[in-house]
Write a protein that holds these residues in place. Structure first.
Motif, short mmCIF file in Angstrom:
data_model
loop_
_atom_site.label_atom_id
_atom_site.label_comp_id
_atom_site.label_asym_id
_atom_site.label_seq_id
_atom_site.Cartn_x
_atom_site.Cartn_y
_atom_site.Cartn_z
N SER A 88 0.97 -1.10 -0.06
CA SER A 88 -0.15 0.01 -0.42
C SER A 88 1.32 0.59 -0.17
O SER A 88 0.79 2.13 -0.27
N ASP A 92 -0.17 0.69 -4.06
CA ASP A 92 -1.03 -0.68 -4.77
C ASP A 92 -2.26 -0.46 -4.22
O ASP A 92 -3.02 -0.41 -3.00
N ILE A 93 -3.17 -0.01 -5.27
CA ILE A 93 -4.72 0.58 -4.59
C ILE A 93 -5.66 -1.17 -3.61
O ILE A 93 -5.97 -0.86 -2.94
N ASN A 94 -5.27 -2.22 -4.08
CA ASN A 94 -5.54 -3.57 -3.85
C ASN A 94 -4.98 -3.91 -2.47
O ASN A 94 -6.48 -4.12 -1.72
N GLN A 96 -4.60 -1.27 -0.65
CA GLN A 96 -5.35 -0.57 0.56
C GLN A 96 -6.83 -1.14 0.74
O GLN A 96 -7.09 -1.06 2.07
N ASP A 138 -8.80 3.95 4.37
CA ASP A 138 -8.05 3.19 2.99
C ASP A 138 -8.38 2.82 2.03
O ASP A 138 -8.26 3.00 0.63
N SER A 142 -8.94 3.78 -1.62
CA SER A 142 -8.74 2.44 -3.07
C SER A 142 -9.84 3.24 -4.23
O SER A 142 -9.69 2.53 -5.08
N GLN A 145 -9.68 5.43 -6.34
CA GLN A 145 -8.36 5.32 -7.29
C GLN A 145 -8.92 4.54 -8.57
O GLN A 145 -8.22 3.85 -9.45
N SER A 150 -12.81 -2.26 -3.55
CA SER A 150 -13.56 -0.97 -2.68
C SER A 150 -14.52 -0.24 -3.06
O SER A 150 -15.46 0.23 -1.91
#
Length: 711
Positions: A88, A92-94, A96, A138, A142, A145, A150
């Motif tokens: 994170s 990396d948005i995954n 988050q 968080d 996520s 983005q 999310s």
């Protein structure tokens, strides 16, 4: 030579990308093959992990641990969190999403903290509030983005008012972009639309799966089978169904599903399989090139009294004529077929006919919004995801139907529960069926956090009842077994951690916000922290910072920690230094006696300092003068008793304060009697002396234990 080096570099890079992609698929499937793929990737990264791969690799490794693929019997949530946070931090948005999930569900160790704190303490309030606020931050970043899961989770939070104000408009804002993307792409829209057909198997019961068979064994047998018999037809159809929907641990594979359905139709004239073959040609699923003539031929050939099958046939024919697939486009004929399908209660037919009625009028056909909305609503009530999405848009628009934001948001949520991001729930059900309860638990955590239709758990205000059942009935996990206190030791054995060469303090990295509370919490609150597990480590860290501010009691506690080896290796020199510093501050008498006694013992035993019996006796006298539990005895007598027992203690080769305090004094007294028994025979005075010594030994042990308990 330079060109050759560049070519080799590109080849290696392609190999790594392919391996990472393969590993990601295995992780999504919770496949045991993920272990061998992980070892292959480690071989490439044996010296270092290139920066361009770090964020993705750390996230996949976190998932690998989180899903129980590293160890099927236990999940190291602390290490999973560490790698999710690392990923994170690299953008990396995954990851988050996973950090948010673990924070909200207290898988970050916060349960171990607040469960032993008083509710009025500042630290308790912070920890309790963090799982809402930090997890929300968080998740929000996520979502904005572009991580679909999310967005779905944020939509659900606003829908139900979880950590935010309940607001249907905000809920719709998060749901709409995700569903719009899928609705405007035929294959993805088909994914959402078709998933409703397995909804009953997945959602009506917590865990039950319809097809109890060795799916992997059958896959190997039937995938390449040339001849299908009536005896094997049921199992082949179940395998095709599993490939089509991605059930029972198999990844969705339209090509394999189509091949099996085609064999069933060609060899056994299976009508259901024939309808599926026609549909897959119409929708270009699992075929190199759609064969519309074959689809039309099959649909016109099949004769059945089965209302469900006939409804599907009419709907498929309507679609062919509506799109003009292999025939001249004929909207009126398409409408007639859709109507026949809708009359047979086929929800695809209802949705398609309703959509036609909503289109602008033409010379051949008249618009009828009332009928259109009514039909779409009927389809939506059966769980038709595209109908639910369309009805939500109508309700939000408020032009063709009354405006209802709440109902629209609820429909969007229901529609989202059929999307590809909901595959995690199917995998969870499969793992549960295979009695892999620990692995299924993480999947249920993820599905529930996203708001998928599992069941309701009032305690967490989120759909997590499956996870609760797995935890309670199958002993898959208990919060008090979370081991965060020694995360640094476990990371030291971690192959990825060893490659990265990280020398940072993992505990401080994970809990830096908690450690800041040393400046906001009272000393009393800090000392109330539980002395075991995560709380104990926090207390130790707090005390180290507190000692820097010259708090005497903190130095005393740290002296105990270093003497006994709690959270750090035994270090008598550090222990001695902290005890000395403690005496420079303000301590109550009992604590001062405790510190003096330990210092005297260390002088007597040579722990951290040179042995000095004379000095130890002086310090023991200071301890007794500070606080004595046997005031009836003169100080000198008590000091002599202590000195005597310390020498006995040395003779029987005991070490450490804790062991000394845990001596069985009755056994010790008997030992002393046995050693001098021969000398006592015929000497009554000696017997009296030993009896008095026996009483003194017990009183002294009692004194030491009371002082230790008091502190």
């Amino acid at each position: 030579m330079i060109i050759l080096t560049l070519l080799l570099g590109i080849y290696a890079q392609n190999n790594i990308n392919e391996l990472l992609k393969e590993w990601e698929i295995h992780i999504e499937q919770s496949s045991i093959e993920s272990q061998s793929t992980f070892q292959e990737i480690l071989h490439y990264f044996k010296d270092e992990i290139p920066k361009q791969y770090q964020s993705r690799f750390f996230r996949l490794y976190g998932q690998y641990i989180f899903y129980g693929l590293e160890n099927e019997n236990t999940i190291d949530y602390a290490r999973a969190l560490y790698y999710f946070k690392k990923s994170s931090d690299l953008g990396d948005i995954n990851s988050q999403f996973y950090v948010s999930l673990m924070t909200y569900l207290h898988l970050d160790g916060s349960y171990n903290i607040y469960s032993n704190l008083k509710t009025e303490s500042q630290l308790f309030r912070y920890v309790k509030e963090k799982y809402q606020s930090i997890s929300l931050i968080d998740l929000y970043f996520s979502a904005i983005q572009g991580f679909d899961q999310s967005s779905v989770a944020m939509g659900y939070r606003h829908l139900k008012g979880i950590g935010v104000n309940q607001n249907c408009s905000n809920s719709a804002l998060f749901y709409l972009p995700v569903l719009e993307e899928f609705a405007n792409q035929p294959i993805k829209a088909k994914y959402i639309s078709e998933n409703r057909q397995v909804a009953k198997a997945l959602y009506d019961s917590n865990f039950y799966m319809n097809y109890e068979l060795d799916i992997f064994g059958h896959a190997q047998i039937f995938e390449n089978l040339n001849l299908v018999t009536h005896e094997s037809a049921v199992e082949v159809k179940q395998l095709a169904f599993s490939f089509y929907y991605g059930l029972n641990g198999l990844r969705r594979n339209f090509t394999k599903a189509y091949q099996l359905y085609l064999k069933l139709y060609d060899q056994l004239n299976d009508k259901e399989s024939g309808i599926r073959v026609a549909q897959m040609n119409i929708e270009n699923l699992g075929v190199d090139k759609p064969n519309y003539q074959l689809a039309l031929e099959i649909l016109n050939k099949i004769s059945t009294k089965n209302q469900e099958y006939q409804g599907k046939i009419y709907n498929a024919l309507g679609y062919i004529y509506f799109k003009g697939l292999g025939v001249h486009q004929d909207i009126i004929r398409a409408q007639d077929y859709f109507k026949k399908s809708a009359d047979l209660q086929n929800n695809d037919g209802q949705f398609n006919l309703g959509s036609l009625y909503m289109l602008p009028s033409t010379i051949q056909r008249e618009r009828n919004q009332q009928k259109g909305v009514s039909l779409i609503e009927k389809a939506a009530t059966t769980g038709h995801a595209m109908a639910q999405y369309s009805l939500a848009l109508i309700l939000l628009d408020g032009v063709d139907l009354f405006y209802s934001c709440d109902l629209a948001a609820a429909l969007l949520h229901a529609s989202s529960s059929r999307g590809p991001w909901a595959d995690v729930l199917k995998t969870a059900n499969y793992l549960f069926q295979q009695e892999q309860y620990t692995q299924s638990l993480s999947k249920y955590f993820e599905a529930g956090y996203s708001g998928f239709l599992v069941a309701t758990c009032k305690q967490l205000q989120i759909n997590l009842e499956n996870a609760a059942v797995v935890m309670e009935q199958y002993d898959a996990f208990y919060y008090n077994t979370l081991h965060f206190s020694d995360v640094q030791n476990r990371l030291s054995q971690d192959p990825v951690y060893q490659i990265t060469g990280n020398n940072n303090d993992a505990f401080s990295y994970l809990y830096q916000d908690y450690l800041q509370f040393v400046n906001q919490s009272t000393l009393h609150e800090l000392l109330e922290l539980d002395s075991f597990g995560l709380n104990g480590v926090l207390q130790y860290r707090f005390l180290k910072q507190c000692a820097n501010e010259k708090e005497a009691i903190c130095h005393m506690k740290l002296g105990d920690y270093y003497y006994n080896g709690k959270y750090e290796e035994v270090d008598f020199q550090k222990s001695f230094q902290h005890y000395k510093k403690a005496l420079d501050g303000q301590l109550i008498d009992a604590m001062k006696a405790h510190v003096y006694f330990n210092l005297g013992l260390m002088r007597a035993l040579g722990q951290g300092v040179e042995i000095n019996r004379t000095k130890s006796i002086e310090i023991f006298e200071l301890s007794i003068n500070s606080y004595s539990l046997i005031p009836i005895l003169p100080v000198n007598a008590q000091v002599q008793i202590i000195d005597f027992l310390v020498n006995v203690y040395k003779q029987i080769d005991k070490t450490g304060i804790e062991l000394f305090l845990d001596v069985n004094y009755l056994e010790l007294a008997k030992y002393l009697i046995d050693t001098v028994e021969e000398c006592l025979i015929g000497n009554s005075q000696a017997i009296v002396n030993v009896s008095v010594g026996f009483i003194i030994v017990i009183l002294f042990g009692w004194r030491l234990k009371l002082i230790n308990q008091y502190n």
